[in-house]
Design an enzyme around this catalytic site. Structure first.
Site, PDB file in Angstrom:
ATOM      1  N   SER A   1      10.112 -12.281 -18.748  1.00 33.97           N
ATOM      2  CA  SER A   1      10.917 -11.856 -17.471  1.00 33.97           C
ATOM      3  C   SER A   1      10.311 -12.858 -16.412  1.00 33.97           C
ATOM      4  O   SER A   1       9.819 -13.646 -16.599  1.00 33.97           O
ATOM      5  CB  SER A   1      10.579 -10.426 -17.131  1.00 33.97           C
ATOM      6  OG  SER A   1       9.204 -10.328 -16.873  1.00 33.97           O
TER       7      SER A   1
ATOM      8  N   LEU B   1       1.762  -4.775  -3.303  1.00 35.35           N
ATOM      9  CA  LEU B   1       0.549  -4.121  -2.538  1.00 35.35           C
ATOM     10  C   LEU B   1      -0.941  -4.764  -3.156  1.00 35.35           C
ATOM     11  O   LEU B   1      -1.884  -4.884  -2.330  1.00 35.35           O
ATOM     12  CB  LEU B   1       0.368  -2.599  -2.879  1.00 35.35           C
ATOM     13  CG  LEU B   1       1.525  -1.763  -1.787  1.00 35.35           C
ATOM     14  CD1 LEU B   1       1.551  -0.306  -2.310  1.00 35.35           C
ATOM     15  CD2 LEU B   1       1.045  -1.873  -0.462  1.00 35.35           C
TER      16      LEU B   1
ATOM     17  N   HIS C   1     -24.000  13.319 -13.906  1.00 36.47           N
ATOM     18  CA  HIS C   1     -24.504  13.408 -12.370  1.00 36.47           C
ATOM     19  C   HIS C   1     -25.131  12.557 -11.984  1.00 36.47           C
ATOM     20  O   HIS C   1     -26.351  12.184 -12.438  1.00 36.47           O
ATOM     21  CB  HIS C   1     -24.779  15.005 -12.044  1.00 36.47           C
ATOM     22  CG  HIS C   1     -25.152  15.106 -10.510  1.00 36.47           C
ATOM     23  ND1 HIS C   1     -24.282  15.341  -9.790  1.00 36.47           N
ATOM     24  CD2 HIS C   1     -26.283  15.179  -9.983  1.00 36.47           C
ATOM     25  CE1 HIS C   1     -24.805  15.575  -8.626  1.00 36.47           C
ATOM     26  NE2 HIS C   1     -26.055  15.326  -8.583  1.00 36.47           N
TER      27      HIS C   1
ATOM     28  N   ASP D   1       8.612  -7.766 -22.069  1.00 37.54           N
ATOM     29  CA  ASP D   1       9.259  -7.825 -20.769  1.00 37.54           C
ATOM     30  C   ASP D   1      10.861  -7.958 -21.239  1.00 37.54           C
ATOM     31  O   ASP D   1      11.669  -7.516 -20.245  1.00 37.54           O
ATOM     32  CB  ASP D   1       8.683  -8.927 -19.918  1.00 37.54           C
ATOM     33  CG  ASP D   1       7.541  -8.354 -19.534  1.00 37.54           C
ATOM     34  OD1 ASP D   1       6.866  -7.591 -19.708  1.00 37.54           O
ATOM     35  OD2 ASP D   1       7.062  -9.391 -18.370  1.00 37.54           O
TER      36      ASP D   1
ATOM     37  N   THR E   1      11.742 -13.070 -24.791  1.00 44.26           N
ATOM     38  CA  THR E   1      11.913 -14.043 -23.855  1.00 44.26           C
ATOM     39  C   THR E   1      11.308 -13.779 -22.372  1.00 44.26           C
ATOM     40  O   THR E   1      11.488 -14.537 -21.551  1.00 44.26           O
ATOM     41  CB  THR E   1      13.242 -14.347 -23.732  1.00 44.26           C
ATOM     42  OG1 THR E   1      14.226 -12.994 -23.417  1.00 44.26           O
ATOM     43  CG2 THR E   1      13.895 -15.135 -24.761  1.00 44.26           C
TER      44      THR E   1
ATOM     45  N   GLY F   1      10.126  -6.926  -7.789  1.00 47.35           N
ATOM     46  CA  GLY F   1      10.696  -6.449  -9.188  1.00 47.35           C
ATOM     47  C   GLY F   1      10.839  -7.935  -9.899  1.00 47.35           C
ATOM     48  O   GLY F   1      10.556  -8.913  -9.474  1.00 47.35           O
TER      49      GLY F   1
ATOM     50  N   VAL G   1       3.477  -2.475  -7.422  1.00 52.46           N
ATOM     51  CA  VAL G   1       2.181  -2.987  -7.830  1.00 52.46           C
ATOM     52  C   VAL G   1       1.839  -4.290  -7.392  1.00 52.46           C
ATOM     53  O   VAL G   1       0.881  -4.796  -6.871  1.00 52.46           O
ATOM     54  CB  VAL G   1       2.199  -3.104  -9.534  1.00 52.46           C
ATOM     55  CG1 VAL G   1       0.984  -3.588 -10.214  1.00 52.46           C
ATOM     56  CG2 VAL G   1       2.335  -1.495 -10.071  1.00 52.46           C
TER      57      VAL G   1
END
Length: 489
Positions: free
Chosen positions: A143, A184, A449, A310, A141, A268, A181
């Site tokens: 979040s 920001l 390199h 979730d 279901t 959250g 996450v």
């Protein structure tokens, strides 16, 4: 009331639900797929895809303003907020369309529209029109955003990532609560697009980093672009005169009252299991009232009921939800035959700039791993990107990388990174972790390199040096100890 009997009922059509449906259908044709909301995954509709579209626009604006270091002058940069949001919504709708097409391609007779609720451990009530009696059930279901009560006082000025992308224009100012996450990523992107942004944390967390040095480095770096207080003391928020008033103590301890057009709550997410009627089952719940489950089989304490994506509130990432769906759907379809799903090496990325990547075991997990041992049994190899060749060439030379290795075996355990190209280096490290590689083996891999990945090689060499020093010290200790024993004898 319509009564439907099936072998497997799946609640939810997000990433995990779709994966569960496809997997279950390989074992039985009697599958019900129940959805009460709109089709379209969290990632496509309100998560990773629209946020990356916002970040892409922000990066275009920001880097156009950073050309002086290369000897290039750009006369004027202007941001058309309405055009930015229009592109985000257009491309977002395109991604959602692909998801909707997938669901619509499923057998029509398998799909049931409505919100499901447990009547008992085998029976689901779907709205007022159907009862689904299922031998096995998968809860997928998803979040929803979760935020503390004091932010609710922002009223109509409160945004989450579920409605931010519905704005027709960029806001003028935003107070972001939550430096994880979402907070920001979106906070930095909005700032780079000319929005006045202040980010407030509470616990000191920064992008879920665990290394204290890296956390401090990241906070300083973000503060070069926008106000960021990871341990803010916020007194109140209040909707007032078509704005929201925030009262807080600033970093100097000064009580400050400031108005913002919006508050963005990025504090959250919570699993959508609270309205499922779980009290009508014997499923055991954790302290947050989420179902307890086996991480390898995704079985709850009621062995014919599974929880995926979730909804299990474990790793809220698309690739984890997809894996969850496959495991749960396979086990529900093949029940009572139950198999442990193959789990991938942990990998998470934060798409700020610099980026953040976490791979393998976290520092807390490593500390727990060696908790019963008297000495530190892992080494840390590190590198700063401030002097790294390719990073300086590109003008993206901020950041740190730390890799962790077992002292006795040299096996790579995990890593944290705040730096350039972390999304790519993170993948290399995740592959190495999944293959159970040692630091020495990783150093035999090719490094071109000049590339940013040479910074990874520097960190690996640092770890390898410490492993050799530790072994030499241990050998010297053993020799000394043996000689002391011989003298006593």
């Amino acid at each position: 009331m319509k009564v439907i009997n099936v072998d497997v009922a799946i609640i939810g059509t997000g990433t995990a639900g779709m994966g569960a449906y496809r997997a279950a259908k390989k074992h039985t044709d009697k599958v019900a797929l129940i959805e009460g909301g709109t089709y379209g995954t969290t990632c496509a509709r309100v998560g990773c895809m629209p946020s990356k579209l916002l970040i892409a626009a922000a990066d275009a604006s920001y880097h156009a303003n950073q050309t002086d270091q290369f000897g290039i002058q750009v006369d004027r940069i202007s941001v058309n907020g309405k055009a930015v949001m229009k592109r985000i919504q257009t491309e977002r709708d395109r991604f959602v369309g692909f998801v909707v097409e997938s669901v619509e391609s499923f057998d029509e007779q398998d799909k049931i529209r409505g919100f499901a609720k447990f009547l008992d451990e085998h029976t689901l009530q779907v709205d007022e029109h159907s009862q689904v009696i299922a031998k096995r059930i998968v809860i997928a279901t998803g979040s929803r955003p979760n935020y503390p009560e004091f932010l609710a006082a922002a009223g109509s000025r409160l945004l989450t990532n579920d409605n931010l992308f519905e704005l027709n224009d960029l806001p003028k100012s935003v107070a972001v609560f939550g430096p994880g996450v979402i907070g920001l990523e979106l906070g930095q992107a909005l700032s780079r697009l000319g929005v006045k942004v202040k980010v407030f944390g509470r616990s000191g967390s920064v992008a879920n980093l665990q290394d204290e040095e890296m956390k401090r480095y990241a906070e300083r770096t973000f503060n070069e672009e926008f106000y960021f207080d990871a341990k803010a003391d916020v007194i109140s928020t209040l909707e007032k005169n078509e704005a929201v008033e925030v009262i807080y103590f600033d970093k100097s301890g000064q009580k400050t009252t400031e108005s913002f057009q919006y508050i963005l709550a990025a504090t959250g997410r919570r699993a959508n299991v609270d309205k499922l009627g779980l009290e009508n089952t014997s499923i055991k719940l954790d302290e947050k009232n989420n179902p307890l489950f086996d991480e390898l089989t995704l079985q709850t304490s009621v062995d014919h009921i599974f929880v995926a994506g979730d909804a299990n509130n474990s790793l809220t990432l698309l690739h984890e939800a997809a894996d969850d769906g496959k495991v749960a759907g396979t086990n529900a379809g093949a029940y009572p035959v139950i198999a442990q799903g193959q789990r991938r090496a942990p990998l998470s990325v934060v798409f700020t700039e610099p980026q953040v990547a976490s791979v393998g075991l976290s520092l807390r997990q490593i500390a727990d791993l060696y908790a019963d041992q008297s000495t530190t049994n892992y080494v840390v190899g590190q590198v700063s990107f401030e002097g790294q060749g390719r990073s300086r060439v590109m003008g993206k030379n901020k950041g740190l990388l730390k890799v962790y290795a077992d002292q006795s075996s040299g096996k790579f355990l995990g890593a944290e990174m705040f730096g350039p190209a972390a999304e790519h280096i993170g993948h290399l490290l995740a592959w190495a972790r999944q293959q159970q590689m040692t630091i020495q083996t990783m150093l035999t891999m090719p490094f071109y390199h000049p590339v940013i990945e040479e910074g990874l090689r520097t960190a690996l060499r640092d770890a390898q040096h410490k492993l050799l020093v530790d072994k030499q010290t241990m050998n010297e200790f053993i020799m000394t100890h043996d000689n002391a024993i011989k003298l006593v004898i």
